[in-house]
Every structure is written in C-alpha cells, then in structure tokens.
Design a protein around this motif. Structure first.
Motif, PDB file in Angstrom:
ATOM      1  N   ALA A   8     -48.740 -40.924 -24.990  1.00 25.21           N
ATOM      2  CA  ALA A   8     -48.272 -42.221 -24.478  1.00 25.21           C
ATOM      3  C   ALA A   8     -49.427 -43.004 -23.856  1.00 25.21           C
ATOM      4  N   ILE A   9     -50.330 -42.307 -23.207  1.00 22.29           N
ATOM      5  CA  ILE A   9     -51.442 -42.979 -22.541  1.00 22.29           C
ATOM      6  C   ILE A   9     -52.496 -43.466 -23.534  1.00 22.29           C
ATOM      7  N   ILE A  10     -52.663 -42.703 -24.609  1.00 19.64           N
ATOM      8  CA  ILE A  10     -53.759 -42.984 -25.541  1.00 19.64           C
ATOM      9  C   ILE A  10     -53.384 -43.973 -26.642  1.00 19.64           C
ATOM     10  N   THR A  11     -52.166 -43.857 -27.165  1.00 22.15           N
ATOM     11  CA  THR A  11     -51.843 -44.669 -28.342  1.00 22.15           C
ATOM     12  C   THR A  11     -51.211 -46.011 -27.965  1.00 22.15           C
ATOM     13  N   ASP A  12     -51.268 -46.936 -28.895  1.00 24.13           N
ATOM     14  CA  ASP A  12     -50.615 -48.227 -28.702  1.00 24.13           C
ATOM     15  C   ASP A  12     -49.103 -48.002 -28.664  1.00 24.13           C
ATOM     16  N   LYS A  13     -48.447 -48.839 -27.892  1.00 26.07           N
ATOM     17  CA  LYS A  13     -47.008 -48.681 -27.678  1.00 26.07           C
ATOM     18  C   LYS A  13     -46.240 -48.659 -29.003  1.00 26.07           C
ATOM     19  N   GLY A  14     -45.438 -47.628 -29.163  1.00 22.94           N
ATOM     20  CA  GLY A  14     -44.596 -47.532 -30.353  1.00 22.94           C
ATOM     21  C   GLY A  14     -45.342 -47.161 -31.629  1.00 22.94           C
ATOM     22  N   GLU A  15     -46.622 -46.802 -31.484  1.00 20.87           N
ATOM     23  CA  GLU A  15     -47.434 -46.535 -32.672  1.00 20.87           C
ATOM     24  C   GLU A  15     -47.806 -45.061 -32.780  1.00 20.87           C
ATOM     25  N   ASP A  28     -58.890 -42.785 -17.095  1.00 22.08           N
ATOM     26  CA  ASP A  28     -58.558 -44.208 -17.087  1.00 22.08           C
ATOM     27  C   ASP A  28     -59.412 -44.987 -18.094  1.00 22.08           C
ATOM     28  N   GLN A  29     -60.496 -44.370 -18.547  1.00 21.16           N
ATOM     29  CA  GLN A  29     -61.344 -45.069 -19.522  1.00 21.16           C
ATOM     30  C   GLN A  29     -61.263 -44.470 -20.925  1.00 21.16           C
ATOM     31  N   LEU A  30     -60.429 -43.437 -21.067  1.00 14.63           N
ATOM     32  CA  LEU A  30     -60.377 -42.749 -22.361  1.00 14.63           C
ATOM     33  C   LEU A  30     -59.929 -43.654 -23.498  1.00 14.63           C
ATOM     34  N   LYS A  31     -58.838 -44.374 -23.255  1.00 16.08           N
ATOM     35  CA  LYS A  31     -58.302 -45.170 -24.350  1.00 16.08           C
ATOM     36  C   LYS A  31     -59.290 -46.247 -24.791  1.00 16.08           C
ATOM     37  N   SER A  32     -59.885 -46.918 -23.816  1.00 16.95           N
ATOM     38  CA  SER A  32     -60.803 -47.996 -24.193  1.00 16.95           C
ATOM     39  C   SER A  32     -62.054 -47.424 -24.861  1.00 16.95           C
ATOM     40  N   THR A  33     -62.498 -46.245 -24.390  1.00 17.14           N
ATOM     41  CA  THR A  33     -63.675 -45.624 -25.007  1.00 17.14           C
ATOM     42  C   THR A  33     -63.380 -45.216 -26.447  1.00 17.14           C
ATOM     43  N   LEU A  34     -62.224 -44.575 -26.641  1.00 19.99           N
ATOM     44  CA  LEU A  34     -61.853 -44.154 -27.997  1.00 19.99           C
ATOM     45  C   LEU A  34     -61.680 -45.370 -28.903  1.00 19.99           C
ATOM     46  N   GLY A  35     -61.053 -46.420 -28.348  1.00 18.07           N
ATOM     47  CA  GLY A  35     -60.850 -47.636 -29.127  1.00 18.07           C
ATOM     48  C   GLY A  35     -62.177 -48.243 -29.563  1.00 18.07           C
ATOM     49  N   MET A  36     -63.138 -48.215 -28.653  1.00 16.70           N
ATOM     50  CA  MET A  36     -64.456 -48.761 -28.973  1.00 16.70           C
ATOM     51  C   MET A  36     -65.151 -47.922 -30.052  1.00 16.70           C
ATOM     52  N   ILE A  37     -65.065 -46.609 -29.908  1.00 14.37           N
ATOM     53  CA  ILE A  37     -65.677 -45.718 -30.912  1.00 14.37           C
ATOM     54  C   ILE A  37     -65.054 -45.963 -32.282  1.00 14.37           C
ATOM     55  N   LEU A  38     -63.737 -46.066 -32.312  1.00  8.86           N
ATOM     56  CA  LEU A  38     -63.059 -46.296 -33.595  1.00  8.86           C
ATOM     57  C   LEU A  38     -63.502 -47.624 -34.212  1.00  8.86           C
ATOM     58  N   LYS A  39     -63.614 -48.656 -33.363  1.00 10.75           N
ATOM     59  CA  LYS A  39     -64.021 -49.967 -33.890  1.00 10.75           C
ATOM     60  C   LYS A  39     -65.435 -49.930 -34.440  1.00 10.75           C
ATOM     61  N   LEU A  40     -66.305 -49.196 -33.745  1.00 13.52           N
ATOM     62  CA  LEU A  40     -67.698 -49.109 -34.205  1.00 13.52           C
ATOM     63  C   LEU A  40     -67.819 -48.368 -35.540  1.00 13.52           C
ATOM     64  N   HIS A  41     -66.800 -47.568 -35.868  1.00 15.18           N
ATOM     65  CA  HIS A  41     -66.852 -46.830 -37.130  1.00 15.18           C
ATOM     66  C   HIS A  41     -65.954 -47.439 -38.209  1.00 15.18           C
ATOM     67  N   ALA A  42     -65.249 -48.495 -37.840  1.00 12.42           N
ATOM     68  CA  ALA A  42     -64.292 -49.059 -38.793  1.00 12.42           C
ATOM     69  C   ALA A  42     -64.987 -49.806 -39.932  1.00 12.42           C
ATOM     70  N   ASN A  43     -65.982 -50.594 -39.592  1.00 12.31           N
ATOM     71  CA  ASN A  43     -66.690 -51.350 -40.618  1.00 12.31           C
ATOM     72  C   ASN A  43     -68.180 -51.106 -40.495  1.00 12.31           C
ATOM     73  N   THR A  44     -68.722 -50.341 -41.429  1.00  8.50           N
ATOM     74  CA  THR A  44     -70.170 -50.201 -41.404  1.00  8.50           C
ATOM     75  C   THR A  44     -70.739 -51.309 -42.266  1.00  8.50           C
TER      76      THR A  44
END
Ligand SMILES: [Zn+2]
Lengths: 299, 261
Positions: free
Chosen positions: A82-89, A281-297
């Motif tokens: 619940a803390i990590i994922t987007d609501k309902g996702e 408290d920074q896990l979600k934003s950190t993971l989100g940033m990592i995912l974004k940095l790897h989404a489009n090379t």
C-alpha cells in the motif's frame, strides 16, 4: 532527528506518497511470542531502539518509523504494498499457491495451517504487478511473520514465475527481501529454490531488464546468497540485519562477540554490497525515480 | 545391508575417504592448479585448474578437505570464503572462453561463517555463482563426492548433470545445525539426518540429482582407485553426450532442470 517527511517543506513539495492507514490491510493477528514482529499495537507503542513512547496512530502515518530515532517497526506485506504502489494499482499473482510439503516432514502441515490462519497468507511472499509513480513494475514483498520469512518451494516458485512473466512483458522487477533463511521443513527443495530463482533472474537480466532489491530487516541465509544480492541496484532500509550467516551462528563459530553494527545495512554499504540506504518515507519516490531513469534509454 | 542416513553422514565425513585432489590425481592428467580470485586472495578450501581428461582439455574445481588436522586447518575444513567462490567463477569463465567442459567436485560442510566472510560478501559470492553458472556456454558436471552442505555446495552445483557418490550426502545444512534450529538440540542430529532426506538415494528419488555413482564395497575409503574409476566412467559417458549438444539446447536443458524443482 525528525523523520516525519510531512513536517518538512522539502518533502511536502515532492510527490511522496502518503500512507493511508484506513486502507491498510492488517492480516497479522495473535502471533506467538517467538514469531512476533515489532508491530505497533495499542494506543501507545514503545520504540525498542530508543525507548520513546509513540502514539501508534502517528507511527502508522509515518511508515511505522520511530519519529525520534528512525527505528523501523515491521510493516506487513500488504502495508508495504500500500505504501509503495500507486493507489489501486496492484494485481496479485498466484495468491492461493501453497506448499505440497515435499518431504512429508513430521508436524509441518499442522504448523503451516496454524501460520496460514494467523497471517491470512498461504506462504511468505506476495507477488504481483503494480505501478509506482505511474511506472509499471513486477513487485514481490516477503512476509517476515510467515515462518520467519523462510524460503521454501512456494516462495521459489512465485518469484520464478514473477521473473519469467516480467521477462515476457519486458518489465522491471522490485523485490523486498525479509528472511531468516531456508525453510528447514522443505530441506533440499528449499536449497534448490536458490538456483531456480537465480536462473530466472539471469534470464531477466540477459534480456536487459532492471532488477532492484530492497533489503529489509532481517535478510539472511539462502535469500542473501541468491536473489537478494543479484539486484542491478541494491537498496536497504536503515539498520537492517543483512548477512549470509546469522550473528549467533558466527559468534558460535568464532567464539567471540561481534562488533556493534556488524551486518547492518550501513556496514554492508561500507563494504560495498549495498548501493544506497533509503528510509521508508523516501522509498517510493526513490524507486519511482529509478524506474523512470530506466524506462527510456536514449540509445 | 541397509546403511542408515546417520551412518551415511559419518561415512561421508570419514577422514580416510578420498578428497577432491585424490580424485583429480586419479581421473585427470596434467593437472595444473591455478590460484586466486584476482581480487583478494587464494582460498585453499577450493582448488581449481586445468587438466586433460583423455584427449579433452577440461577445467576442474574441487572443494578440498584435509587428510589430517594440519591439512584441514590449511584447507579451513573445506569451508570456502567468498574468494574461493570467486576463484571458482573466474576459472569457469576461463573454461567458457576456451570451450572447455567444467567438472566440479563438491565436498563441504558449508560456506564459512565468520567476520571476514561476511565483510567480503559470502552471500554475494554464492549468489553470483548461481546466476552466472546458469548462463555459462560450456558443459558443467558436478559430483557430490562426500558432503554437500547448503548454499556453499550449491555454488558449485548448478550443472547440466549432478551426480552423487553412493554414500555422499547433500542437504540444506548439517544435521547438527538442522537439529539445533528445529529441535533446539544439536544432539538430535541422528533424528535430523533421517528426516532431512539427505542421502543420494533420497535425492535421486526426488529427481534432484541425475544419478548415483557406485562406491567400492563398504565405501570409497576402501579402494580409492575403484571409486575414482567409477567417477571417470560416468564422466566419459556424460561428457560425450554433453559436448555434442548445441549450446542453446544445453542451456535450455540446464534451465529447465532447475526450473522443474
Ligand atoms: Zn526510536
């Protein structure tokens, strides 16, 4: 030190996800003393680290972190999700997969039924597909309250399926580890799960896909010696116990007390085995940033 | 006569039993030991090198027990540190580069549990071997010659063929460790040995291993030459088959072998 991100301006403007305690599933009930995780209960909860008395309600809105010292109380698997994922996702996979007791080990089935009814889970990991800051990801979270997060055939199978599915869909994988080691009652089958999961990770990696591990307290034994240490990026929660052998086994082997901080996240980072320590408290934003940095090379 | 699991544990640990180097001497020619992991040091609990098997160049890696106390101290009772696993992986990658099959002889109570081992990443070293071995583009055969203990054994056990000697054992950890975790009493190791299902016969039945190599009457210690020649016969048969497989088939079969467990 104030760990509450909502009290500081810096965090208020960032897109940190706020825990929604009213939505949090609490499947853990009446766990025997020897298996009891540090779950906040009652109106006030005492921090086992600094002794501070905390309103349980404020703990829940602070990701179960002590607001004095930052100590991480246990989060149940579904709280974590619940803390990590987007609501309902979040769509869970293989929820009903349960062990077949491969060794027909004496007393195992009874103990399993007991643990299943207490935790409301069929085994020690939840896997599924979700989104973090809009990025699709395959996610696995281990449950330390289920046979101390020990890895047996179900955890091995669910993780292997997750990696295979991620490879098929071209998606990154994030695994939150928490484990006391191998599921003793499944013997050699538990051991072989290390090879099985590592194999699926190798194929996922070969396909050029991202794998991130987040090591939480405790991560030891066969889990450390397989998928926990195979992340392209290895994150850890502050102060988590991380090691191959447990501290008691080492103390018995070498006949001396271990130094303060040995096998904690900070120790592992110091020795080059953890990339970054991230507070909850920074896990979600950190993971989100990592995912974004790897989404489009770019290339 | 039926040998109990606990008797097998004692047989497997017997000091007179042939060690990795005893088998290497008898099975291969021109063995040249190659030392060190290139990062930290040379772990004496694992020996490795190049050799010839008949006409075929091979890479051989063995966990090495001592034949006496002094040797055992030097070999750390065959409990490798991370640098041992990293040396093994270095030699395996070298084998892949030069298209040599790899033969691993497993004999360890487990990976070493100590401060240095943790500081240098025992878990990472084992984990890396597990995933890298799965992708190595050359045939791998592993044989548990005596004791196969925990992830420390598995780190040399991700192979196309996994065999065990008749009285060898292979398990998640030692029966003593198992008993102390599950029964809170390490003296119940005999009971643990029975319940853990750690004999070659059990593991073959479960489909964990591909076959059992017969030992001389009473055990391998009674006739080292015969035990070695039985291993050699298996290697001849299996290598002939494996080196003729296309690499893609070999790797797919290796994946499926572990996928199915
Ligand atoms: Zn505190």
């Amino acid at each position: 030190m104030n760990m509450n991100p909502f009290k500081s301006k810096k965090y208020a403007i960032s897109k940190i996800y706020r825990a929604r305690p009213q939505e949090i599933v609490r499947p853990i009930r009446d766990i025997p003393e020897d298996e009891k995780p540090n779950v906040p209960q009652g109106i006030m909860t005492k921090c086992p680290s600094c002794g501070n008395m905390i309103y349980t309600k404020s703990l829940c809105t602070n990701y179960n972190q002590c607001n004095e010292c930052g100590y991480n109380f246990k989060l149940s698997t579904y709280e974590r999700i619940a803390i990590i994922t987007d609501k309902g996702e979040f769509e869970e996979f293989d929820k009903s997969l349960s062990t077949e007791d491969p060794l027909s080990f004496p007393g195992y089935r009874d103990k399993l039924e007991n643990t299943k009814s207490k935790t409301g889970m069929q085994d020690g990991v939840v896997t599924g597909k979700g989104k973090i800051d809009g990025c699709p990801v395959m996610l696995a979270v281990m449950e330390p309250a289920f046979f101390m997060g020990s890895m047996g055939t179900v955890i091995g199978e669910k993780l292997t399926r997750l990696f295979e599915q991620a490879t098929k869909e071209g998606l990154p994988v994030i695994v939150f580890t928490a484990s006391g080691g191998a599921r003793m009652q499944e013997g050699i089958f538990s051991l072989m799960q290390m090879a099985k999961v590592s194999a699926a990770i190798a194929k996922h990696s070969q396909a050029g896909l991202l794998y991130v591990t987040v090591l939480t307290d405790p991560t030891t034994g066969g889990v450390t010696a397989s998928f926990a240490m195979l992340g392209d990026i290895i994150l850890a929660e502050p102060g988590a116990l991380i090691g191959f052998a447990g501290p008691r086994v080492i103390e018995q082997t070498i006949g001396q007390k271990l130094p303060e901080g040995f096998q904690r996240s900070e120790f592992l980072m110091e020795h080059g085995f953890v990339d970054h320590i991230v507070s909850r408290d920074q896990l979600k934003s950190t993971l989100g940033m990592i995912l974004k940095l790897h989404a489009n090379t770019g290339i | 006569m039926e040998i109990t699991p606990w008797e097998k544990v004692k047989l497997a640990r017997m000091s007179l039993r042939p060690t990795g180097l005893d088998y290497i001497d008898r099975i291969f020619d021109n063995f040249l030991e190659l030392h060190g992991d290139r990062y930290y040091g040379d772990d004496h609990a694992i020996v490795g090198g190049i050799a010839s098997f008949g006409d075929l160049p091979v890479t051989v890696i063995a966990q090495q027990k001592g034949r006496n106390t002094k040797e055992n101290i030097m070999r750390n009772f065959s409990m490798p540190h991370p640098e041992g696993y990293r040396k093994a992986l270095r030699l395996m990658k070298q084998a892949e580069k030069f298209h040599r099959p790899i033969i691993c002889l497993i004999d360890t109570p487990g990976a070493f549990c100590g401060i240095g081992a943790e500081e240098r990443g025992q878990g990472e070293a084992i984990a890396t071997n597990l995933s890298e071995m799965m992708l190595l583009k050359t045939p791998i055969i592993s044989v548990v010659i005596s004791e196969g203990g925990s992830g420390g054994a598995l780190a040399l056990g991700v192979a196309d063929r996994v065999y065990m000697l008749e009285h060898a054992i292979y398990a998640i950890l030692s029966p003593e460790g198992f008993a102390s975790i599950l029964y809170k009493d390490s003296s119940k190791a005999e009971r643990a040995a029975k319940e853990m299902k750690l004999t070659a016969q059990d593991l073959q039945e479960y489909g964990i291993i591909d076959g059992i190599i017969e030992e001389p009457q009473g055990g391998a210690h009674n006739d080292h030459d015969q035990a070695a020649s039985n291993i050699k016969a298996m290697l001849e048969k299996e290598l002939k088959e494996l080196i003729n497989l296309p690499i893609e088939t070999l790797l797919e079969q290796r994946y499926q072998k572990f996928r199915g467990i």
